[in-house]
Design a protein around this motif. Structure first.
Motif, PDB file in Angstrom:
ATOM      1  N   ALA A 244     -26.258  18.030 -14.691  1.00 20.13           N
ATOM      2  CA  ALA A 244     -25.788  16.737 -14.201  1.00 20.13           C
ATOM      3  C   ALA A 244     -24.445  16.993 -13.534  1.00 20.13           C
ATOM      4  N   LEU A 245     -24.233  16.398 -12.386  1.00 26.15           N
ATOM      5  CA  LEU A 245     -22.944  16.466 -11.715  1.00 26.15           C
ATOM      6  C   LEU A 245     -22.304  15.097 -11.840  1.00 26.15           C
ATOM      7  N   ARG A 246     -21.278  15.026 -12.633  1.00 22.53           N
ATOM      8  CA  ARG A 246     -20.566  13.771 -12.845  1.00 22.53           C
ATOM      9  C   ARG A 246     -19.513  13.656 -11.756  1.00 22.53           C
ATOM     10  N   ILE A 247     -19.490  12.509 -11.083  1.00 27.82           N
ATOM     11  CA  ILE A 247     -18.561  12.295  -9.973  1.00 27.82           C
ATOM     12  C   ILE A 247     -17.781  11.016 -10.246  1.00 27.82           C
TER      13      ILE A 247
ATOM     14  N   PRO B 187     -30.884  13.192  -4.052  1.00 26.30           N
ATOM     15  CA  PRO B 187     -29.695  13.015  -4.885  1.00 26.30           C
ATOM     16  C   PRO B 187     -28.644  14.107  -4.666  1.00 26.30           C
ATOM     17  N   PHE B 188     -29.089  15.332  -4.343  1.00 27.66           N
ATOM     18  CA  PHE B 188     -28.113  16.388  -4.065  1.00 27.66           C
ATOM     19  C   PHE B 188     -27.289  16.043  -2.831  1.00 27.66           C
ATOM     20  N   LEU B 189     -27.953  15.602  -1.758  1.00 30.68           N
ATOM     21  CA  LEU B 189     -27.216  15.269  -0.532  1.00 30.68           C
ATOM     22  C   LEU B 189     -26.299  14.066  -0.738  1.00 30.68           C
ATOM     23  N   LEU B 190     -26.717  13.117  -1.578  1.00 32.21           N
ATOM     24  CA  LEU B 190     -25.851  11.992  -1.903  1.00 32.21           C
ATOM     25  C   LEU B 190     -24.606  12.489  -2.648  1.00 32.21           C
ATOM     26  N   ALA B 191     -24.806  13.357  -3.633  1.00 33.59           N
ATOM     27  CA  ALA B 191     -23.673  13.916  -4.380  1.00 33.59           C
ATOM     28  C   ALA B 191     -22.747  14.683  -3.441  1.00 33.59           C
ATOM     29  N   LYS B 192     -23.328  15.477  -2.566  1.00 29.14           N
ATOM     30  CA  LYS B 192     -22.529  16.263  -1.624  1.00 29.14           C
ATOM     31  C   LYS B 192     -21.683  15.341  -0.737  1.00 29.14           C
ATOM     32  N   GLU B 193     -22.278  14.273  -0.244  1.00 29.32           N
ATOM     33  CA  GLU B 193     -21.563  13.314   0.601  1.00 29.32           C
ATOM     34  C   GLU B 193     -20.431  12.649  -0.174  1.00 29.32           C
ATOM     35  N   LEU B 194     -20.700  12.237  -1.396  1.00 27.97           N
ATOM     36  CA  LEU B 194     -19.669  11.576  -2.198  1.00 27.97           C
ATOM     37  C   LEU B 194     -18.502  12.510  -2.516  1.00 27.97           C
TER      38      LEU B 194
ATOM     39  N   GLU C 154     -17.669  15.501  -0.869  1.00 28.95           N
ATOM     40  CA  GLU C 154     -16.988  16.002   0.325  1.00 28.95           C
ATOM     41  C   GLU C 154     -16.190  14.926   1.053  1.00 28.95           C
ATOM     42  N   ARG C 155     -16.607  13.679   0.919  1.00 26.18           N
ATOM     43  CA  ARG C 155     -15.921  12.600   1.648  1.00 26.18           C
ATOM     44  C   ARG C 155     -15.187  11.644   0.714  1.00 26.18           C
ATOM     45  N   ALA C 156     -14.891  12.101  -0.488  1.00 26.11           N
ATOM     46  CA  ALA C 156     -14.242  11.236  -1.482  1.00 26.11           C
ATOM     47  C   ALA C 156     -12.891  10.713  -1.018  1.00 26.11           C
ATOM     48  N   ASP C 157     -12.215  11.457  -0.173  1.00 27.47           N
ATOM     49  CA  ASP C 157     -10.879  11.047   0.287  1.00 27.47           C
ATOM     50  C   ASP C 157     -10.921  10.151   1.518  1.00 27.47           C
ATOM     51  N   GLU C 158     -12.097   9.889   2.036  1.00 22.82           N
ATOM     52  CA  GLU C 158     -12.225   9.102   3.261  1.00 22.82           C
ATOM     53  C   GLU C 158     -12.627   7.662   2.957  1.00 22.82           C
ATOM     54  N   ALA C 159     -12.202   6.739   3.803  1.00 19.73           N
ATOM     55  CA  ALA C 159     -12.705   5.378   3.731  1.00 19.73           C
ATOM     56  C   ALA C 159     -14.104   5.422   4.339  1.00 19.73           C
ATOM     57  N   PRO C 160     -15.090   4.710   3.891  1.00 18.73           N
ATOM     58  CA  PRO C 160     -15.019   3.620   2.910  1.00 18.73           C
ATOM     59  C   PRO C 160     -15.233   4.070   1.467  1.00 18.73           C
ATOM     60  N   ILE C 161     -15.503   5.338   1.203  1.00 18.33           N
ATOM     61  CA  ILE C 161     -15.741   5.771  -0.171  1.00 18.33           C
ATOM     62  C   ILE C 161     -14.488   5.584  -1.011  1.00 18.33           C
ATOM     63  N   ALA C 162     -13.345   5.999  -0.504  1.00 19.52           N
ATOM     64  CA  ALA C 162     -12.098   5.842  -1.243  1.00 19.52           C
ATOM     65  C   ALA C 162     -11.775   4.368  -1.435  1.00 19.52           C
ATOM     66  N   ARG C 163     -12.005   3.537  -0.428  1.00 15.33           N
ATOM     67  CA  ARG C 163     -11.735   2.110  -0.545  1.00 15.33           C
ATOM     68  C   ARG C 163     -12.611   1.492  -1.624  1.00 15.33           C
ATOM     69  N   LEU C 164     -13.857   1.881  -1.688  1.00 13.99           N
ATOM     70  CA  LEU C 164     -14.758   1.362  -2.715  1.00 13.99           C
ATOM     71  C   LEU C 164     -14.238   1.737  -4.092  1.00 13.99           C
ATOM     72  N   ALA C 165     -13.790   2.971  -4.263  1.00 12.74           N
ATOM     73  CA  ALA C 165     -13.235   3.395  -5.549  1.00 12.74           C
ATOM     74  C   ALA C 165     -12.018   2.547  -5.901  1.00 12.74           C
ATOM     75  N   TYR C 166     -11.173   2.248  -4.922  1.00 13.86           N
ATOM     76  CA  TYR C 166      -9.986   1.424  -5.138  1.00 13.86           C
ATOM     77  C   TYR C 166     -10.377  -0.004  -5.515  1.00 13.86           C
ATOM     78  N   GLU C 167     -11.295  -0.598  -4.768  1.00 14.64           N
ATOM     79  CA  GLU C 167     -11.695  -1.980  -5.006  1.00 14.64           C
ATOM     80  C   GLU C 167     -12.390  -2.149  -6.350  1.00 14.64           C
ATOM     81  N   ARG C 168     -13.134  -1.165  -6.784  1.00 13.44           N
ATOM     82  CA  ARG C 168     -13.835  -1.252  -8.077  1.00 13.44           C
ATOM     83  C   ARG C 168     -12.858  -1.391  -9.231  1.00 13.44           C
ATOM     84  N   ARG C 169     -11.658  -0.842  -9.083  1.00 10.51           N
ATOM     85  CA  ARG C 169     -10.676  -0.889 -10.164  1.00 10.51           C
ATOM     86  C   ARG C 169     -10.168  -2.308 -10.416  1.00 10.51           C
TER      87      ARG C 169
END
Length: 196
Positions: free
Chosen positions: A114-117, A144-151, A153-168
């Motif tokens: 399992a890859l926990r992200i 699921p591997f490509l989804l994990a890779k995208e999350l 590799e692009r964790a520092d980019e918007a909109p992924i980072a913005r989603l992480a911020y908004e969830r808080r």
């Protein structure tokens, strides 16, 4: 020799469901109300016949697989070894947001990973994406591997980072966002996109 066979019932005293419960080591490929398609050795199929089931040999497994699982096609998908290696690389690339966990072993003794992200705090909603839970569904590993890779590799980019911020901010009584735990590059991207 491994064969593909169609198994039908010889009568009401031989329900097909019983074949699924007998520990014969056969590989059931398809279940229909009136028949099963399965892979088994000649000895396994002979045992089913002796148990009173009607067994029709359809094709040799090697010949069947050669028609759609050619080497060139299989090379486009991960092997167990290449998947493990790429999961390890993802975990090592962003250790602050990833964790590779061996959850157990398969019946063949292979590790189940399992890859926990993301956030490891309790109380934060989690989502599980599973793959490789059915045999011969190669794409069930890749998606699921490509989804994990995208999350990752692009964790520092918007909109992924913005989603992480908004969830808080979800579930806080004052409606104010929690302290963001995102990388500085993402924080800068959020500042540029957020209204002043």
């Amino acid at each position: 020799m491994s064969l593909i066979a169609k198994v039908t019932s010889s009568g009401p005293q031989k329900p097909l469901g019983d074949v699924l419960r007998v520990p014969l080591g056969i590989d059931v490929w398809e279940v229909k109300p009136d028949h099963l398609i399965l892979r088994g050795t000649e000895a396994q199929l002979d045992r089913l016949s002796r148990m009173g089931y009607l067994v029709e040999q359809l094709e040799d497994v090697a010949r069947h697989l050669s028609t759609f699982a050619a080497t060139e096609a299989a090379e486009q998908y991960h092997s167990a070894a290449s998947l493990e290696e790429e999961l390890r690389q993802l975990a090592e690339a962003k250790p602050n947001i990833t964790q590779l966990i061996e959850m157990g072993r398969s019946i063949e003794g292979r590790p189940i990973f399992a890859l926990r992200i993301g956030d490891r705090r309790g109380g934060v909603p989690k989502i599980l994406f599973m793959g490789c839970h059915h045999a011969r569904e190669w794409i069930a590993v890749e998606v699921p591997f490509l989804l994990a890779k995208e999350l990752v590799e692009r964790a520092d980019e918007a909109p992924i980072a913005r989603l992480a911020y908004e969830r808080r901010s979800l579930g806080r009584p004052d409606g104010q966002p929690g302290r963001p735990r995102i990388q500085s590059g993402a924080r800068a991207a959020l500042a540029q996109e957020s209204p002043a």
